[in-house]
Design a protein around this motif. Structure first.
Motif, PDB file in Angstrom:
ATOM      1  N   ILE A  45       4.974  12.421 -27.451  1.00  0.00           N
ATOM      2  CA  ILE A  45       6.114  11.523 -27.279  1.00  0.00           C
ATOM      3  C   ILE A  45       5.593  10.115 -27.560  1.00  0.00           C
ATOM      4  CG2 ILE A  45       7.839  10.600 -25.687  1.00  0.00           C
ATOM      5  CD1 ILE A  45       7.485  13.178 -24.018  1.00  0.00           C
ATOM      6  N   ASP A  46       6.250   9.374 -28.451  1.00  0.00           N
ATOM      7  CA  ASP A  46       5.755   8.043 -28.803  1.00  0.00           C
ATOM      8  C   ASP A  46       6.815   6.976 -28.574  1.00  0.00           C
ATOM      9  OD1 ASP A  46       3.069   8.526 -29.718  1.00  0.00           O
ATOM     10  OD2 ASP A  46       3.957   9.628 -31.390  1.00  0.00           O
ATOM     11  N   LEU A  47       6.371   5.858 -28.030  1.00  0.00           N
ATOM     12  CA  LEU A  47       7.252   4.724 -27.785  1.00  0.00           C
ATOM     13  C   LEU A  47       7.324   3.817 -29.006  1.00  0.00           C
ATOM     14  CD1 LEU A  47       6.076   3.694 -24.190  1.00  0.00           C
ATOM     15  CD2 LEU A  47       7.803   5.388 -24.849  1.00  0.00           C
ATOM     16  N   ASP A  48       8.368   2.999 -29.067  1.00  0.00           N
ATOM     17  CA  ASP A  48       8.479   2.045 -30.174  1.00  0.00           C
ATOM     18  C   ASP A  48       7.451   0.930 -30.031  1.00  0.00           C
ATOM     19  OD1 ASP A  48       9.638   0.965 -27.930  1.00  0.00           O
ATOM     20  OD2 ASP A  48      11.392   0.145 -28.955  1.00  0.00           O
ATOM     21  N   GLU A  49       7.055   0.610 -28.791  1.00  0.00           N
ATOM     22  CA  GLU A  49       6.020  -0.390 -28.546  1.00  0.00           C
ATOM     23  C   GLU A  49       4.885   0.271 -27.763  1.00  0.00           C
ATOM     24  OE1 GLU A  49       7.417  -3.917 -26.726  1.00  0.00           O
ATOM     25  OE2 GLU A  49       9.019  -4.268 -28.195  1.00  0.00           O
ATOM     26  N   PRO A  50       3.755   0.548 -28.403  1.00  0.00           N
ATOM     27  CA  PRO A  50       2.665   1.272 -27.713  1.00  0.00           C
ATOM     28  C   PRO A  50       2.099   0.467 -26.553  1.00  0.00           C
ATOM     29  CG  PRO A  50       1.910   0.398 -29.817  1.00  0.00           C
ATOM     30  CD  PRO A  50       3.400   0.186 -29.782  1.00  0.00           C
ATOM     31  N   ILE A  51       1.625   1.179 -25.562  1.00  0.00           N
ATOM     32  CA  ILE A  51       0.937   0.567 -24.428  1.00  0.00           C
ATOM     33  C   ILE A  51      -0.548   0.515 -24.759  1.00  0.00           C
ATOM     34  CG2 ILE A  51       0.415   0.769 -21.971  1.00  0.00           C
ATOM     35  CD1 ILE A  51       2.999   2.402 -21.680  1.00  0.00           C
ATOM     36  N   ILE A  52      -1.130  -0.661 -24.624  1.00  0.00           N
ATOM     37  CA  ILE A  52      -2.534  -0.847 -25.021  1.00  0.00           C
ATOM     38  C   ILE A  52      -3.355  -1.279 -23.803  1.00  0.00           C
ATOM     39  CG2 ILE A  52      -4.126  -2.135 -26.487  1.00  0.00           C
ATOM     40  CD1 ILE A  52      -1.881  -2.390 -28.524  1.00  0.00           C
ATOM     41  N   LEU A  53      -4.438  -0.559 -23.555  1.00  0.00           N
ATOM     42  CA  LEU A  53      -5.374  -0.919 -22.487  1.00  0.00           C
ATOM     43  C   LEU A  53      -6.405  -1.903 -23.009  1.00  0.00           C
ATOM     44  CD1 LEU A  53      -6.174   2.532 -20.853  1.00  0.00           C
ATOM     45  CD2 LEU A  53      -4.703   0.750 -19.952  1.00  0.00           C
ATOM     46  N   HIS A  54      -6.905  -2.756 -22.127  1.00  0.00           N
ATOM     47  CA  HIS A  54      -7.956  -3.661 -22.551  1.00  0.00           C
ATOM     48  C   HIS A  54      -9.222  -2.873 -22.891  1.00  0.00           C
ATOM     49  CE1 HIS A  54      -8.566  -3.351 -18.148  1.00  0.00           C
ATOM     50  NE2 HIS A  54      -9.851  -3.506 -18.415  1.00  0.00           N
ATOM     51  N   ALA A  55     -10.101  -3.483 -23.647  1.00  0.00           N
ATOM     52  CA  ALA A  55     -11.209  -2.767 -24.287  1.00  0.00           C
ATOM     53  C   ALA A  55     -12.218  -2.220 -23.281  1.00  0.00           C
ATOM     54  CB  ALA A  55     -11.921  -3.694 -25.269  1.00  0.00           C
ATOM     55  N   TYR A  56     -12.787  -1.085 -23.641  1.00  0.00           N
ATOM     56  CA  TYR A  56     -13.994  -0.597 -22.973  1.00  0.00           C
ATOM     57  C   TYR A  56     -15.177  -0.981 -23.862  1.00  0.00           C
ATOM     58  CZ  TYR A  56     -13.211   3.315 -26.209  1.00  0.00           C
ATOM     59  OH  TYR A  56     -12.973   4.083 -27.321  1.00  0.00           O
ATOM     60  N   HIS A  57     -16.380  -0.993 -23.286  1.00  0.00           N
ATOM     61  CA  HIS A  57     -17.552  -1.490 -23.998  1.00  0.00           C
ATOM     62  C   HIS A  57     -18.715  -0.512 -23.873  1.00  0.00           C
ATOM     63  CE1 HIS A  57     -15.306  -5.231 -24.133  1.00  0.00           C
ATOM     64  NE2 HIS A  57     -15.227  -5.216 -22.809  1.00  0.00           N
ATOM     65  N   LEU A  58     -19.707  -0.710 -24.712  1.00  0.00           N
ATOM     66  CA  LEU A  58     -20.961   0.043 -24.600  1.00  0.00           C
ATOM     67  C   LEU A  58     -21.877  -0.761 -23.692  1.00  0.00           C
ATOM     68  CD1 LEU A  58     -22.797   1.836 -27.509  1.00  0.00           C
ATOM     69  CD2 LEU A  58     -24.016   0.818 -25.604  1.00  0.00           C
ATOM     70  N   ILE A  59     -22.217  -0.210 -22.547  1.00  0.00           N
ATOM     71  CA  ILE A  59     -22.885  -0.962 -21.488  1.00  0.00           C
ATOM     72  C   ILE A  59     -24.166  -0.262 -21.056  1.00  0.00           C
ATOM     73  CG2 ILE A  59     -22.618  -1.923 -19.164  1.00  0.00           C
ATOM     74  CD1 ILE A  59     -19.569  -1.720 -19.590  1.00  0.00           C
ATOM     75  N   SER A  60     -25.232  -1.047 -20.907  1.00  0.00           N
ATOM     76  CA  SER A  60     -26.483  -0.544 -20.338  1.00  0.00           C
ATOM     77  C   SER A  60     -27.036  -1.596 -19.381  1.00  0.00           C
ATOM     78  CB  SER A  60     -27.508  -0.227 -21.436  1.00  0.00           C
ATOM     79  OG  SER A  60     -27.788  -1.380 -22.209  1.00  0.00           O
ATOM     80  N   LEU A  61     -27.962  -1.178 -18.538  1.00  0.00           N
ATOM     81  CA  LEU A  61     -28.568  -2.113 -17.587  1.00  0.00           C
ATOM     82  C   LEU A  61     -29.627  -2.958 -18.273  1.00  0.00           C
ATOM     83  CD1 LEU A  61     -29.052   0.053 -14.368  1.00  0.00           C
ATOM     84  CD2 LEU A  61     -27.580  -1.952 -14.607  1.00  0.00           C
ATOM     85  N   LYS A  62     -29.689  -4.233 -17.921  1.00  0.00           N
ATOM     86  CA  LYS A  62     -30.676  -5.123 -18.532  1.00  0.00           C
ATOM     87  C   LYS A  62     -32.105  -4.744 -18.174  1.00  0.00           C
ATOM     88  CE  LYS A  62     -27.964  -9.320 -19.277  1.00  0.00           C
ATOM     89  NZ  LYS A  62     -27.772 -10.754 -18.919  1.00  0.00           N
ATOM     90  N   ASN A  63     -32.325  -4.221 -16.984  1.00  0.00           N
ATOM     91  CA  ASN A  63     -33.688  -3.914 -16.540  1.00  0.00           C
ATOM     92  C   ASN A  63     -34.081  -2.467 -16.799  1.00  0.00           C
ATOM     93  OD1 ASN A  63     -32.062  -2.683 -14.683  1.00  0.00           O
ATOM     94  ND2 ASN A  63     -33.068  -3.529 -12.867  1.00  0.00           N
ATOM     95  N   HIS A  64     -33.286  -1.752 -17.575  1.00  0.00           N
ATOM     96  CA  HIS A  64     -33.577  -0.339 -17.867  1.00  0.00           C
ATOM     97  C   HIS A  64     -34.015  -0.199 -19.319  1.00  0.00           C
ATOM     98  CE1 HIS A  64     -33.395   3.996 -17.811  1.00  0.00           C
ATOM     99  NE2 HIS A  64     -32.498   4.008 -18.784  1.00  0.00           N
ATOM    100  N   THR A  65     -35.225   0.309 -19.527  1.00  0.00           N
ATOM    101  CA  THR A  65     -35.737   0.523 -20.876  1.00  0.00           C
ATOM    102  C   THR A  65     -35.335   1.909 -21.364  1.00  0.00           C
ATOM    103  OG1 THR A  65     -37.634  -0.917 -20.434  1.00  0.00           O
ATOM    104  CG2 THR A  65     -37.796   0.577 -22.330  1.00  0.00           C
TER     105      THR A  65
END
Length: 308
Positions: A270-290
């Motif tokens: 089912i599709d709307l005429d105006e899509p609902i958009i979520l804010h972005a997800y990112h590729l995330i890692s810890l700064k202190n983790h090698t």
């Protein structure tokens, strides 16, 4: 026994193995790139350490004694295990083996993590790869505990982003799924008001997708759904949709994977005429983790796919 273990060295087993294979001290020395006198002294030291002859000398060569046969057999095993260990270390150093743990929101897992793993597996056959799919809150908590090498996630409110390495990812476009026999199945160009009154299968309150859908209802001044099944499980969602007239919001990537594929599920869109958009997800890692080499390879493959 401990003294004997201390006296026998890896080079001694290499010499024993080479003599057994060639049958001659001179050829064994040549194979090991040492002089024959050096090989002779090494063999004499070995026989002194074990307290008996290791090889019998004959005009046509050398054959192992009973003690020598034991050393020959174990020399072969030892050298094979050493070669295997070196190979495994090199595999890990080069990123062709090892272990990596990844967490992702559903859309990112389907669209980017799975294809990246497929590419990685073409050269990292023995790699041990773990993938968890969960909401962002759980993913970030897991990352902070050290459960993951990296995640595709949003950073929840109240979490200090300065502790992370963050590479920009993608926004999520929400589409809607229902069973193929649903009254709205296949419809497009609808408004959120057209979905009023139906049962919903959706994430729990305060989750980004749930919040975005509720905001769409509120902004259109449409009453919020009264009947809701809360779940983050894709399997539960599919099972419930297949047996009811409920509607489920999910990411575009999941819809592309499931809808219209009867071998997977009997679902439609089912599709709307105006899509609902979520804010972005990112590729995330810890700064202190090698990251280990395998995790780096997978991370780079995921990011290349996200950035394409």
């Amino acid at each position: 026994m401990e003294k004997l273990i201390a006296r026998l060295q890896l080079k001694d087993f290499r010499l024993i193995h080479a003599i057994e294979r060639t049958g001659q001290l001179a050829l064994a020395a040549e194979q090991l790139a040492i002089t024959q006198p050096a090989a002779s002294r090494m063999l004499a030291a070995i026989e002194k350490a074990v307290g008996t002859r290791v090889f019998d000398r004959h005009p046509k060569g050398m054959t192992p004694t009973a003690v020598g046969q034991v050393l020959v057999r174990n020399a072969a095993t030892l050298l094979q295990e050493l070669e295997r260990a070196v190979h495994e270390v090199e595999e890990i150093r080069s990123g062709r083996a090892g272990s990596v743990r990844v967490g992702s929101v559903t859309g990112g897992a389907v669209a980017f993590v799975v294809p990246a793993i497929q590419k990685l597996k073409q050269e990292a056959v023995g790699a041990d790869i773990h993938v968890d799919v969960a909401p962002s809150q759980a993913l970030i908590e897991g990352l902070l505990r050290g459960d993951y090498d990296f995640v595709l996630s949003r950073i929840p409110p109240g979490v200090d982003a300065r502790q992370f390495n963050v590479r920009r990812g993608r926004v999520e476009v929400i589409r809607f799924m229902c069973r193929a026999s649903h009254p709205m199945a296949g419809a497009s160009g609808l408004s959120i008001r057209d979905l009023e009154g139906y049962e919903w299968v959706v994430q729990a309150p305060l989750m980004p997708m749930r919040q975005a859908v509720e905001d769409a209802f509120v902004n259109a001044q449409v009453p919020l759904p009264r009947e809701i099944v809360n779940t983050t499980s894709l399997l539960v969602m599919i099972a419930y949709l297949n047996s009811t007239d409920a509607i489920a919001p999910t990411s575009r990537e999941v819809v592309d994977l499931l809808a219209g594929r009867q071998e997977v599920s009997d679902l439609s869109t089912i599709d709307l005429d105006e899509p609902i958009i979520l804010h972005a997800y990112h590729l995330i890692s810890l700064k202190n983790h090698t990251l280990n080499p395998l995790a780096i390879k997978l991370r780079d493959l995921v990011f290349a796919a996200v950035s394409a």
